[in-house]
Design a protein around this motif. Structure first.
Motif, short mmCIF file in Angstrom:
data_model
loop_
_atom_site.label_atom_id
_atom_site.label_comp_id
_atom_site.label_asym_id
_atom_site.label_seq_id
_atom_site.Cartn_x
_atom_site.Cartn_y
_atom_site.Cartn_z
N GLY A 122 -32.91 0.58 28.23
CA GLY A 122 -34.30 0.80 28.59
C GLY A 122 -34.64 2.18 29.09
N GLY A 123 -33.65 3.03 29.30
CA GLY A 123 -33.90 4.39 29.78
C GLY A 123 -33.66 5.42 28.71
N GLY A 124 -33.66 6.68 29.11
CA GLY A 124 -33.43 7.77 28.18
C GLY A 124 -31.95 8.00 27.92
N PHE A 125 -31.67 9.05 27.15
CA PHE A 125 -30.29 9.32 26.72
C PHE A 125 -29.43 9.83 27.87
CE2 PHE A 125 -27.06 11.94 24.49
CZ PHE A 125 -26.48 10.93 23.75
N ASP A 126 -30.05 10.44 28.87
CA ASP A 126 -29.26 10.98 29.98
C ASP A 126 -28.41 9.90 30.65
OD1 ASP A 126 -30.24 13.48 29.55
OD2 ASP A 126 -31.77 13.40 31.11
N GLY A 127 -28.96 8.69 30.75
CA GLY A 127 -28.21 7.61 31.38
C GLY A 127 -27.55 6.67 30.41
N TYR A 128 -27.57 7.04 29.12
CA TYR A 128 -27.09 6.11 28.08
C TYR A 128 -25.59 5.85 28.20
CZ TYR A 128 -25.80 4.40 23.45
OH TYR A 128 -25.26 3.67 22.41
N HIS A 129 -24.78 6.89 28.30
CA HIS A 129 -23.33 6.71 28.29
C HIS A 129 -22.87 5.90 29.49
CE1 HIS A 129 -23.51 9.98 25.29
NE2 HIS A 129 -22.39 9.45 24.83
N ALA A 130 -23.43 6.18 30.66
CA ALA A 130 -23.05 5.41 31.86
C ALA A 130 -23.45 3.95 31.71
CB ALA A 130 -23.70 6.02 33.10
N ALA A 131 -24.66 3.71 31.17
CA ALA A 131 -25.11 2.33 30.99
C ALA A 131 -24.24 1.61 29.97
CB ALA A 131 -26.58 2.31 30.54
N ARG A 132 -23.81 2.31 28.94
CA ARG A 132 -22.97 1.68 27.92
C ARG A 132 -21.59 1.35 28.48
NH1 ARG A 132 -23.36 0.35 22.92
NH2 ARG A 132 -21.59 0.39 21.48
N GLU A 133 -21.03 2.24 29.28
CA GLU A 133 -19.74 1.94 29.91
C GLU A 133 -19.85 0.75 30.84
OE1 GLU A 133 -18.42 5.47 31.81
OE2 GLU A 133 -18.07 6.58 29.94
N ASP A 134 -20.94 0.66 31.60
CA ASP A 134 -21.15 -0.49 32.48
C ASP A 134 -21.26 -1.78 31.66
OD1 ASP A 134 -21.11 1.16 34.65
OD2 ASP A 134 -23.29 1.24 34.89
N ARG A 135 -21.95 -1.69 30.53
CA ARG A 135 -22.11 -2.89 29.70
C ARG A 135 -20.77 -3.34 29.15
NH1 ARG A 135 -23.24 -3.77 24.02
NH2 ARG A 135 -24.18 -5.84 23.78
N MET A 136 -19.97 -2.39 28.67
CA MET A 136 -18.67 -2.76 28.13
C MET A 136 -17.79 -3.37 29.22
SD MET A 136 -18.90 -2.18 25.01
CE MET A 136 -19.85 -1.23 23.83
N ALA A 137 -17.89 -2.84 30.43
CA ALA A 137 -17.10 -3.40 31.53
C ALA A 137 -17.56 -4.83 31.85
CB ALA A 137 -17.24 -2.52 32.77
N ARG A 138 -18.86 -5.07 31.80
CA ARG A 138 -19.38 -6.43 32.04
C ARG A 138 -18.90 -7.39 30.96
NH1 ARG A 138 -24.21 -3.86 32.98
NH2 ARG A 138 -25.07 -4.67 31.01
N LEU A 139 -18.97 -6.96 29.71
CA LEU A 139 -18.53 -7.83 28.61
C LEU A 139 -17.04 -8.15 28.74
CD1 LEU A 139 -20.43 -6.24 25.56
CD2 LEU A 139 -20.99 -8.35 26.78
N ASP A 140 -16.25 -7.15 29.09
CA ASP A 140 -14.81 -7.38 29.28
C ASP A 140 -14.57 -8.38 30.42
OD1 ASP A 140 -14.21 -5.63 27.25
OD2 ASP A 140 -13.77 -3.93 28.58
N GLU A 141 -15.33 -8.23 31.52
CA GLU A 141 -15.16 -9.12 32.66
C GLU A 141 -15.58 -10.55 32.32
OE1 GLU A 141 -14.31 -10.50 36.52
OE2 GLU A 141 -13.65 -8.77 35.34
N LEU A 142 -16.70 -10.70 31.59
CA LEU A 142 -17.15 -12.04 31.19
C LEU A 142 -16.14 -12.70 30.27
CD1 LEU A 142 -20.95 -11.35 30.55
CD2 LEU A 142 -19.97 -12.71 32.40
N ARG A 143 -15.57 -11.94 29.36
CA ARG A 143 -14.58 -12.50 28.45
C ARG A 143 -13.31 -12.87 29.22
NH1 ARG A 143 -13.89 -14.01 22.94
NH2 ARG A 143 -11.88 -15.06 23.08
N ARG A 144 -12.90 -12.05 30.19
CA ARG A 144 -11.71 -12.38 30.99
C ARG A 144 -11.91 -13.67 31.75
NH1 ARG A 144 -10.06 -12.16 35.97
NH2 ARG A 144 -12.03 -11.29 36.72
#
Length: 562
Positions: free
Chosen positions: A245-267
């Protein structure tokens, strides 16, 4: 104003492969949304679904407002096409249809002047006027003056091929951004634009009260113009959409957080699954020993079945692992020496020394001679058999470049050429696997298993049996880089290499160039990519060629560069 609503859109390719899997997002009124994702994830196909060229196999596309569209390869027409044809192609649907009918009627009455053609011509004139065609020509006049510096009356019949790719893009964008359509679909609008053109586009996107969905891989443009980012993420059932929902400046951090959440949910899901399986096994043993545990065993089985039927949480999107191995080799200390070099009609004479290991970004406005300069070097310079060394040509056959002065390549320098347009007629009708396996007159072939392995490293093994011309622009770019790797080039001559590469591919190329043992000259308008270079050769609009210690994008700064 307008909006675009994509609701659970799925699409399957003709060969049965799923491409899009319940893609859902909304482009809000007056906002600019960027659509990104790996090459081949389905971005261009999704734009075709939105504009109605294709029908989704499920899901709904809703558009509120008039729709204006610019294709990735706008222009690039035949010699018969005119500037008027380009403007008609991006005009509002009713104006465009009326203009095409008027042209056909004019041709018909010239060929056969009878009552039927006269009536058709009169009707076409009336329809064009009713559609607002004559009023819209005032918009075209503003566009041609802004983009080309001449009025529409003078530009109308000029051949489209007389314009550079950047001029064609700028003209089409002027027409769309000044036009009445509230909703715009822009596929790679920044390709072929020079940096002033990219900055102009960024400002207009921020200022225009239009709803815009654009596909772009230019990281600077994404950071400056996009209000939100939609990523198409490939999966086994096709690509799905993740919305930042934000601009590109925060995109990479938000994507890393998302991947970490998905990994945690799967674990957590895996842990719970294992506990339920162990509990069912324990109850089974107890039920076999005592009927008192039979009901508890059945309840445990039911609980496990429901848990498995609900399925695991959303899977982490597969990583796009690219292994670009641009090796190079040692050459003479001086890789390129230019003395009083002048490309006829493009630049004033200049001198240049390029040393082994240099990373030089070649900058400047469109039409200043940058690509011609690289092409001259790719042909072996002005004197391939000169004292500094013998050159073995690597890459596609290239047209001669009119010049005076000298440009000589050093000892053991083998040039490798990356073409901006990706035009390789020698590969027509040949699959990627065949090109690598059989080779050509400039490159030896290789075993099929080795060819497949190389394609896999570049994320192209799924396209092994596809023809080069059928690939997306980004896939063609990656394949060209692979050919450079296999060629043994020690001097890489790259003409806009990141134009069509997705974000992951562009970053992988930057890393590969950092490891490359050789010399790199790259023409680029990619401001993000240019920061990875250490020397800058600037081609000014006044014909001067100067060096700078930092990237120079504005003509006013060219005059101050050393």
């Amino acid at each position: 104003m307008g909006y675009i609503d994509i609701a659970a859109v799925s699409f399957v390719l003709p060969d049965g492969r799923p491409l899009l899997d319940e893609v859902t997002f909304r482009v809000a009124d007056g906002k600019t949304t960027a659509l990104i994702g790996p090459n081949g994830a389905g971005k261009t196909t999704l734009l075709r679904l939105i504009r109605g060229e294709l029908a989704p196999h499920s899901g709904v596309v809703t558009i509120d407002g008039g729709l204006g569209v610019m294709d990735q390869f706008v222009g690039h027409g035949t010699a018969e096409q005119s500037i008027h044809d380009l403007l008609v192609s991006v005009a509002p649907a009713r104006v465009g249809a009326a203009a095409r009918e008027l042209e056909d009627a004019e041709v018909a009455i010239i060929e056969r002047d009878d009552l039927d053609t006269q009536m058709r011509y009169a009707a076409a004139l009336a329809d064009y006027a009713e559609a607002g065609g004559y009023e819209y020509e005032t918009v075209w006049d503003t566009c041609t003056i802004a983009a080309l510096g001449i009025p529409f009356s003078r530009a109308r019949f000029r051949a489209l091929t007389s314009l550079s790719g950047g001029e064609q893009k700028r003209l089409a964008l002027e027409a769309l951004l000044r036009g009445p359509d509230e909703v715009l679909l822009l596929d790679e609008p920044d390709n072929y634009l020079d940096v002033p053109g990219k900055r102009w586009l960024e400002e207009r996107l921020r200022e225009a009260p239009k709803t815009v969905l654009l596909v772009s891989h230019d990281r600077e443009l994404l950071a400056r113009a996009a209000d939100r980012i939609v990523t198409l993420e490939p999966g086994g059932a096709g690509s799905s959409a993740w919305v930042h929902g934000g601009g590109f400046d925060g995109y990479h951090a938000a994507r890393e957080d998302r991947m970490a959440r998905l990994d945690e949910l799967r674990r957590r899901w895996d842990e719970q699954h294992l506990k339920l399986q162990r509990f069912v096994a324990e109850m089974k043993v107890k039920a076999a020993a005592s009927d008192d545990f039979a009901s508890r065993y059945r309840a445990a089985q039911t609980r496990l079945r429901r848990f498995e039927d609900a399925g695991p949480p959303e899977a982490r999107p597969p990583a796009q692992n690219l292994d670009l191995r641009l090796r190079g080799a040692r050459t003479g200390k001086r890789a390129v020496v230019a003395e009083r070099l002048e490309l006829t009609g493009l630049m004033k004479p200049f001198d240049l020394e390029v040393w082994f290991g240099d990373r030089i970004a070649v900058l400047g406005s469109n039409g200043s001679g940058k690509s011609h300069f690289l092409r001259l070097l790719a042909r072996g310079g002005t004197d391939p058999d000169a004292l500094l060394g013998h050159v073995t040509e690597i890459g596609a056959a290239l047209e001669p470049v009119a010049h005076s002065g000298r440009a000589v390549l050093g000892a053991r320098v083998r040039p490798g050429w990356f073409a901006q347009t990706h035009r390789h007629p020698e590969y027509a009708g040949r699959s990627l696997l065949d090109i690598l396996h059989r080779g050509d007159d400039r490159r030896a072939g290789m075993p099929r298993d080795a060819a497949s392995s190389a394609l896999d490293r570049y994320g192209l093994v799924g396209q092994a049996e596809q023809g080069f011309d059928s690939l997306s622009g980004g896939q063609q770019a990656r394949f060209q880089v692979l050919l450079l790797e296999l060629s043994g080039a020690t001097l890489l001559l790259l003409d806009e290499p990141t134009d069509n590469l997705d974000l992951v591919s562009a970053e992988a190329l930057e890393e590969a160039l950092g490891r490359f043992e050789g010399t790199v000259l790259a023409v680029t308008h990619d401001r993000w990519f240019a920061r990875s270079f250490d020397r800058f050769l600037v081609f000014g609009a006044d014909g001067r060629v100067v060096e700078s210690d930092e990237p120079v994008w504005d003509e006013a700064r060219v005059a101050r560069a050393r």
